[in-house]
Design an enzyme around this catalytic site. Structure first.
Site, short mmCIF file in Angstrom:
data_model
loop_
_atom_site.label_atom_id
_atom_site.label_comp_id
_atom_site.label_asym_id
_atom_site.label_seq_id
_atom_site.Cartn_x
_atom_site.Cartn_y
_atom_site.Cartn_z
N VAL A 174 36.68 34.68 43.94
CA VAL A 174 37.77 35.20 43.78
C VAL A 174 38.02 36.89 43.90
CG1 VAL A 174 39.63 35.19 42.08
CG2 VAL A 174 38.26 33.23 42.10
N TYR B 78 32.78 35.36 42.26
CA TYR B 78 32.56 36.12 43.48
C TYR B 78 33.60 35.75 44.46
CZ TYR B 78 29.82 38.41 47.20
OH TYR B 78 29.53 39.42 48.17
N ASN C 67 31.42 49.67 49.66
CA ASN C 67 30.53 48.60 49.58
C ASN C 67 30.05 47.95 48.18
OD1 ASN C 67 28.15 47.07 51.01
ND2 ASN C 67 27.15 48.64 49.43
N GLN D 253 31.13 35.95 33.35
CA GLN D 253 30.95 36.26 34.99
C GLN D 253 32.24 36.57 35.42
OE1 GLN D 253 28.66 33.35 37.24
NE2 GLN D 253 27.36 32.65 35.13
N ILE E 82 31.57 53.51 40.53
CA ILE E 82 32.83 52.91 40.64
C ILE E 82 33.56 52.34 39.44
CG2 ILE E 82 32.53 52.77 43.19
CD1 ILE E 82 33.13 49.80 42.63
#
Length: 277
Positions: free
Chosen positions: A192, A190, A88, A104, A62
């Site tokens: 956000v 993660y 997913n 990150q 993706i």
């Protein structure tokens, strides 16, 4: 051209793998297991074939628009459209990750928000009328995880556009680079990324409503996967239940919702449910 088709991104392991397993058992059409790594994807297909199931396989990254376009063209030629799309694929840095917050933030948002968005922009034009889209979010994607009331109000604004939402996600990444993100956004990239995905779900539903397409976000539960460092109490098949409900069973009236792992619709903006997992 008439055969129905379901797609699950990032599905060579974990919850995605279990969603493919569940779809193979019940979906009346072809089910595509996809992965970045062809070898791992083909191994996952072989594992399901040992269970008597028959998923199809196609490579899909993706984060690579060309990969998504190749898959789109293949699906369009072979099936004429998509009936079920489960977004997913995602990443999460471990709690003890040594990468700087800026790294990150950039990488997590790039995969979980921006790459999911670009995948949708490429694949949505071939969604059939009446199709179902399931965006795999998280309890982390609940709006209450964002400290700033200003941002919470903005993110749930019913007139918010995708362009404006993407601007907010970029604002977060820039704040993380400056080290100023915590007060308004909190300390988790993660969180956000999944809040962004859930906000995106609401906008996508508005844009697709006139085609009877259902777009929902789901918290699958705290599942025993690589992403949770195998700390989750739920099995991957447990985690697949709510996504499968949205892909196959939910009433057509369920659209633009945030659904908990127990298949209940929860308010995205109010207090987070207290149920475990």
């Amino acid at each position: 051209m008439s055969s129905k088709v379901a797609i699950v991104t990032g599905s060579n392991k974990g919850i995605g793998f279990a969603i493919v397993r569940g779809l193979c058992k019940r979906f009346e059409g072809n089910v595509y297991l996809t992965s970045r790594d062809v070898r791992r994807g083909e191994q996952a297909v072989a594992d399901l074939q040992k269970e008597g199931l028959n998923p199809k396989y196609h490579q899909l990254d993706i984060t690579n628009a060309k990969s998504v376009e190749v898959f789109r063209d293949y699906l369009k030629e072979k099936y004429g459209g998509i009936d079920v799309l489960v977004n997913n694929a995602a990443i999460a840095f471990k709690g003890n990750a040594t990468e700087p917050v800026a790294v990150q933030a950039e990488q997590t948002l790039f995969v979980n928000y921006f790459s999911t968005l670009s995948t949708c922009e490429i694949l949505f034009p071939i969604l059939r009328d009446g199709a179902r889209v399931v965006n795999v979010s998280s309890s982390a994607g609940h709006l209450s995880n964002i400290p700033s009331k200003r941002l919470r109000d903005r993110l749930q604004d019913p007139t918010l556009t995708i362009s404006e939402l993407s601007g907010l996600m970029r604002d977060y990444v820039e704040a993380a680079k400056l080290g100023t993100q915590a007060a308004e956004w909190g300390n988790s990239s993660y969180v956000v990324s999944k809040v962004g995905l859930t906000a995106l779900t609401k906008i996508q539903q508005r844009l697709l409503n006139d085609r009877d397409i259902k777009v929902n976000a789901v918290h699958p539960g705290y599942v025993d996967t690589d992403m949770s460092s195998h700390k989750g109490p739920l099995s991957i098949d447990d985690g697949a239940q709510a996504p499968l409900y949205l892909a196959l069973d939910a009433p057509d009236s369920v659209r633009g919702e945030f659904v908990w792992y127990n298949k209940k619709i929860v308010s995205w903006a109010d207090d987070k449910p207290t149920e475990k997992y």
